[in-house]
Design an enzyme around this catalytic site. Structure first.
Site, PDB file in Angstrom:
ATOM      1  N   ASP A  63       0.721  -1.341  -0.003  1.00 57.57           N
ATOM      2  CA  ASP A  63      -0.103  -0.078  -0.051  1.00 57.57           C
ATOM      3  C   ASP A  63       0.636   1.252   0.087  1.00 57.57           C
ATOM      4  O   ASP A  63       0.450   2.184   0.438  1.00 57.57           O
ATOM      5  CB  ASP A  63      -0.979  -0.049   1.280  1.00 57.57           C
ATOM      6  CG  ASP A  63      -1.883  -1.150   1.196  1.00 57.57           C
ATOM      7  OD1 ASP A  63      -2.267  -1.621   0.036  1.00 57.57           O
ATOM      8  OD2 ASP A  63      -2.444  -1.544   1.996  1.00 57.57           O
TER       9      ASP A  63
ATOM     10  N   LYS B 202       2.146   2.035  -5.261  1.00 54.45           N
ATOM     11  CA  LYS B 202       2.606   1.629  -6.280  1.00 54.45           C
ATOM     12  C   LYS B 202       1.660   1.689  -7.473  1.00 54.45           C
ATOM     13  O   LYS B 202       2.335   2.061  -8.526  1.00 54.45           O
ATOM     14  CB  LYS B 202       2.904   0.026  -6.140  1.00 54.45           C
ATOM     15  CG  LYS B 202       3.673  -0.462  -4.845  1.00 54.45           C
ATOM     16  CD  LYS B 202       3.742  -2.199  -4.881  1.00 54.45           C
ATOM     17  CE  LYS B 202       2.364  -2.367  -4.346  1.00 54.45           C
ATOM     18  NZ  LYS B 202       2.113  -1.986  -2.838  1.00 54.45           N
TER      19      LYS B 202
ATOM     20  N   GLY C  52      -4.520  -4.279  -3.991  1.00 56.22           N
ATOM     21  CA  GLY C  52      -5.615  -3.474  -4.061  1.00 56.22           C
ATOM     22  C   GLY C  52      -4.733  -2.194  -4.383  1.00 56.22           C
ATOM     23  O   GLY C  52      -4.210  -1.408  -3.569  1.00 56.22           O
ATOM     24  N   HIS C  53      -4.804  -1.825  -5.870  1.00 57.80           N
ATOM     25  CA  HIS C  53      -4.025  -0.448  -6.135  1.00 57.80           C
ATOM     26  C   HIS C  53      -5.081   0.631  -6.559  1.00 57.80           C
ATOM     27  O   HIS C  53      -5.887   0.390  -7.392  1.00 57.80           O
ATOM     28  CB  HIS C  53      -3.168  -1.051  -7.187  1.00 57.80           C
ATOM     29  CG  HIS C  53      -2.123  -2.051  -6.813  1.00 57.80           C
ATOM     30  ND1 HIS C  53      -1.369  -2.560  -7.859  1.00 57.80           N
ATOM     31  CD2 HIS C  53      -1.801  -2.465  -5.659  1.00 57.80           C
ATOM     32  CE1 HIS C  53      -0.763  -3.484  -7.317  1.00 57.80           C
ATOM     33  NE2 HIS C  53      -0.841  -3.428  -6.001  1.00 57.80           N
TER      34      HIS C  53
ATOM     35  N   GLN D   5       1.811  -6.017  -3.069  1.00 62.78           N
ATOM     36  CA  GLN D   5       2.538  -6.070  -1.776  1.00 62.78           C
ATOM     37  C   GLN D   5       3.729  -5.402  -1.712  1.00 62.78           C
ATOM     38  O   GLN D   5       3.803  -4.298  -2.280  1.00 62.78           O
ATOM     39  CB  GLN D   5       2.638  -7.427  -1.319  1.00 62.78           C
ATOM     40  CG  GLN D   5       1.463  -8.257  -1.020  1.00 62.78           C
ATOM     41  CD  GLN D   5       0.760  -8.949  -2.559  1.00 62.78           C
ATOM     42  OE1 GLN D   5       1.433  -9.458  -3.173  1.00 62.78           O
ATOM     43  NE2 GLN D   5      -0.750  -8.557  -2.915  1.00 62.78           N
TER      44      GLN D   5
HETATM   45  P1  GDP Z   1      -0.603   0.293  -3.481  1.00 66.38           P
HETATM   46  O1  GDP Z   1      -1.274  -0.950  -3.002  1.00 66.38           O
HETATM   47  O2  GDP Z   1       0.852   0.292  -3.283  1.00 66.38           O
HETATM   48  O3  GDP Z   1      -1.021   0.640  -5.013  1.00 66.38           O
HETATM   49  O4  GDP Z   1      -1.305   1.385  -2.448  1.00 66.38           O
HETATM   50  P2  GDP Z   1      -2.957   1.546  -2.397  1.00 66.38           P
HETATM   51  O5  GDP Z   1      -3.540   2.179  -3.409  1.00 66.38           O
HETATM   52  O6  GDP Z   1      -3.520   0.339  -1.709  1.00 66.38           O
HETATM   53  O7  GDP Z   1      -2.757   2.666  -1.210  1.00 66.38           O
HETATM   54  C1  GDP Z   1      -2.243   4.021  -1.561  1.00 66.38           C
HETATM   55  C2  GDP Z   1      -3.176   5.061  -1.130  1.00 66.38           C
HETATM   56  O8  GDP Z   1      -2.546   6.265  -0.882  1.00 66.38           O
HETATM   57  C3  GDP Z   1      -4.255   5.090  -2.281  1.00 66.38           C
HETATM   58  O9  GDP Z   1      -5.411   5.577  -1.748  1.00 66.38           O
HETATM   59  C4  GDP Z   1      -3.830   6.257  -3.022  1.00 66.38           C
HETATM   60  O10 GDP Z   1      -4.888   6.768  -3.665  1.00 66.38           O
HETATM   61  C5  GDP Z   1      -3.077   7.114  -2.008  1.00 66.38           C
HETATM   62  N1  GDP Z   1      -1.978   7.989  -2.305  1.00 66.38           N
HETATM   63  C6  GDP Z   1      -1.007   7.484  -3.185  1.00 66.38           C
HETATM   64  N2  GDP Z   1      -0.125   8.380  -3.031  1.00 66.38           N
HETATM   65  C7  GDP Z   1      -0.491   9.540  -2.418  1.00 66.38           C
HETATM   66  C8  GDP Z   1       0.127  10.832  -1.782  1.00 66.38           C
HETATM   67  O11 GDP Z   1       1.126  11.221  -2.351  1.00 66.38           O
HETATM   68  N3  GDP Z   1      -0.471  11.368  -0.961  1.00 66.38           N
HETATM   69  C9  GDP Z   1      -1.885  11.152  -0.465  1.00 66.38           C
HETATM   70  N4  GDP Z   1      -2.634  11.886   0.374  1.00 66.38           N
HETATM   71  N5  GDP Z   1      -2.246   9.737  -0.745  1.00 66.38           N
HETATM   72  C10 GDP Z   1      -1.716   9.315  -1.814  1.00 66.38           C
HETATM   73  P1  IMO Z   2      -0.949  -4.112  -2.408  1.00 64.28           P
HETATM   74  O1  IMO Z   2      -0.437  -4.583  -3.507  1.00 64.28           O
HETATM   75  C1  IMO Z   2      -1.094  -4.613   2.159  1.00 64.28           C
HETATM   76  C2  IMO Z   2      -1.003  -8.670   3.682  1.00 64.28           C
HETATM   77  C3  IMO Z   2      -2.169  -8.953   4.422  1.00 64.28           C
HETATM   78  C4  IMO Z   2      -1.403 -10.064   5.314  1.00 64.28           C
HETATM   79  C5  IMO Z   2      -0.567 -10.771   4.670  1.00 64.28           C
HETATM   80  C6  IMO Z   2      -0.832 -11.942   3.962  1.00 64.28           C
HETATM   81  O2  IMO Z   2      -2.235  -3.295  -2.245  1.00 64.28           O
HETATM   82  O3  IMO Z   2       0.030  -3.484  -1.467  1.00 64.28           O
HETATM   83  P2  IMO Z   2      -2.358 -12.672   1.794  1.00 64.28           P
HETATM   84  O4  IMO Z   2      -3.839 -12.394   1.700  1.00 64.28           O
HETATM   85  O5  IMO Z   2      -1.579 -12.326   0.844  1.00 64.28           O
HETATM   86  O6  IMO Z   2      -2.101 -14.136   2.330  1.00 64.28           O
HETATM   87  O7  IMO Z   2      -2.248 -11.977   3.290  1.00 64.28           O
HETATM   88  O8  IMO Z   2      -0.145  -9.774   3.574  1.00 64.28           O
HETATM   89  N1  IMO Z   2      -1.288  -8.036   2.352  1.00 64.28           N
HETATM   90  C7  IMO Z   2      -1.128  -6.830   1.949  1.00 64.28           C
HETATM   91  N2  IMO Z   2      -0.986  -5.790   2.932  1.00 64.28           N
HETATM   92  N3  IMO Z   2      -1.062  -4.581   0.794  1.00 64.28           N
HETATM   93  C8  IMO Z   2      -1.221  -5.455   0.025  1.00 64.28           C
HETATM   94  O9  IMO Z   2      -1.257  -5.533  -1.117  1.00 64.28           O
HETATM   95  C9  IMO Z   2      -1.405  -6.738   0.442  1.00 64.28           C
HETATM   96  N4  IMO Z   2      -1.267  -7.970   0.337  1.00 64.28           N
HETATM   97  C10 IMO Z   2      -1.222  -8.839   1.233  1.00 64.28           C
HETATM   98  O10 IMO Z   2      -2.749  -7.972   4.866  1.00 64.28           O
HETATM   99  O11 IMO Z   2      -0.927  -9.443   6.245  1.00 64.28           O
HETATM  100 MG    MG Z   3      -2.866  -1.613  -1.871  1.00 61.90          MG
END
Ligand code: GDP
Ligand code: IMO
Ligand code: MG
Length: 437
Positions: A21, A24, A48-49, A230
């Protein structure tokens, strides 16, 4: 930068450098504007991106984050595990939102996640009682276990004569396991079979030997991004085991999970938040169980994009980040969510841990030790200004500049860019890496 160096960026890996999270998806979408192909090489719909452009917000879990760019081919590589109902519903949402899903290609070697994997994931978590991993319950661990155990079913198997028999064997085998281990109800084979066949028809035309198209793209000088899921600290080998996911999340797995030579990868961007979050259990030395933690969680909307769980929040852990850079082959870092730190009087960076009265600078192998690590912090003054509209490094408040410089210094790596909001526009690249002439 000379031409050869810029050529290396044509196959660029983007991975999370923390516990997932990190943003990416957002950074991949940003680079995808100048790319021809984006390849997911690991993970499944546990990811979840969130990507956002001009107020239009999308969540993708298995579809690569290049999807907002209509000229980009989006490849779901052999190293991923695919839940067909989830993939198809994701594609339907994308189409409804006006995005073209014709650009999606799916590896014939990717493994499938079946309902029995999800049921087993749920039961296993329940059995772990107070030792829960906190999985996303998407069946990812059981699906990768079957892959390694050579019991997995791949996309290419569906169209083959013995698919029905193979799936029947697996469903019966898993039903016995579910009954014996958890006293669970058996799953219905016919339902799973029929659903798989029906869904398969919807994606049949997208299935191919993706390794070939990726290699062809690289050889014809196209820009190919490899998008991680991840983060390195959730890597099955190098992460904080057993509180990890079930695949190799680091850039080292990009060639294997995409089917190309490791020699083709020269640059790896590690995306890291300006602080840390973790969703799920496991050691987290810099965790903030305080008002500041709550403040950061609310300001950064730190709730899982996939499961909605509140993310644990902590100060930036430079020990963990340096470790991720080292084991994950990261060549540059991209700092995200810098804007979230605005308004804090003091900001801390963890520079070492104390374990058993000794100072250490790396991650211990055992989670038992990791849980005991006490962080040693360097404290820096914060800034009050809203930085969400800045357009360059120079426009940042002095203390924000110093914070970024300090991260570079401690982690001994260049920051290639930073992000100050969720929208694509709120991204600042410090080095023009895609020099196409
Ligand atoms: P990922 O799994 O690495 O793609 O990250 P996620 O999308 O799960 O979580 C990142 C969250 O931060 C998302 O809700 C993005 O919209 C948000 N986000 C990404 N970059 C920034 C930033 O620079 N500032 C803020 N406030 N939010 C951001
Ligand atoms: P993105 O791509 C954050 C974590 C779960 C748990 C562990 C194992 O959005 O960054 P799993 O279901 O993979 O067997 O869970 O890994 N986890 C993540 N945490 N971002 C993710 O993906 C994750 N995918 C799995 O919360 O701790
Ligand atoms: Mg994510």
């Amino acid at each position: 930068m000379n031409k050869n160096e810029s050529q290396d960026y044509r196959s660029l890996v983007i991975v999370g450098a923390q516990w997932g999270d990190e943003g990416k998806g957002k950074i991949t979408d940003y680079f995808a504007q100048s790319a021809d192909m984006v390849v997911r090489f690991a993970g499944g719909n546990n990811a979840g991106h969130i990507i956002e452009q001009n107020g239009k917000k999308l969540k993708v879990t298995i579809v690569p984050s290049g999807i907002m760019n209509s000229r980009v081919i989006n490849v779901i590589g052999n190293g991923t595990v695919i839940n067909l109902p989830s993939l198809i519903s994701e594609m339907e949402i994308l189409e409804k939102e006006g995005f073209i899903t014709d650009t999606i290609k799916i590896s014939n070697r990717a493994h499938l996640v079946f309902p029995y994997h999800i049921v087993i994931d749920e039961f296993q978590e329940k059995e772990r009682k107070n030792k829960k991993i906190g999985t996303t319950k998407r069946g990812i661990g059981p699906a990768y276990s079957d892959k390694v155990d050579r019991q997995g079913i791949r996309i290419c198997d569906i169209a083959k004569k013995d698919f029905k028999e193979k799936l029947k064997y697996n469903v019966e085998y898993k039903n016995k396991f579910i009954k014996a281990m958890f006293d669970g109800k058996p799953l219905n084979f016919e339902d799973i079979y029929n659903e798989t066949i029906e869904l398969y028809k919807k994606i049949e035309d997208k299935i191919t030997d993706t390794a070939i198209i990726i290699e062809d793209a690289i050889k014809s000088n196209k820009t190919v991004l490899f998008e991680g899921a991840q983060g390195v600290l959730l890597d099955i080998d190098h992460g904080t085991y057993p509180f990890v996911t079930s695949s190799n999340t680091s850039a080292n797995n990009a060639p294997t999970g995409a089917g190309i030579s490791a020699n083709l990868i020269k640059h790896v961007i590690g995306v890291a938040k300006a602080y840390c979050t973790r969703v799920g259990a496991g050691g987290f030395p810099t965790e903030l169980l305080s008002e500041i933690g709550d403040q950061i969680r609310e300001k950064g909307h730190e709730y899982g994009s996939n499961t909605g769980r509140p993310r644990r929040v902590g100060w930036l852990d430079a020990v963990a980040l340096k470790y991720a850079i080292k084991v994950g082959g990261i060549t540059n870092i991209f700092i995200t969510l810098l804007d979230v730190l605005s308004g804090l009087e003091k900001i801390k960076i963890c520079t070492s841990y104390t374990l058993n009265n000794r100072q250490i600078n790396s991650l211990p192998a055992c989670d038992e030790d990791y849980q005991e690590c006490i962080p040693n912090f360097l404290e820096m003054p914060g800034w009050n200004e809203d930085i969400t509209q800045v357009k360059s490094f120079d426009e940042l408040p002095e203390n924000a500049k110093n914070y970024l410089k300090m991260i570079e210094k401690i982690c001994e790596i260049d920051i290639i860019g930073f992000s100050i909001g969720p929208d694509r526009k709120q991204t600042i690249l410090l080095d023009q890496i895609f020099n196409h002439d």
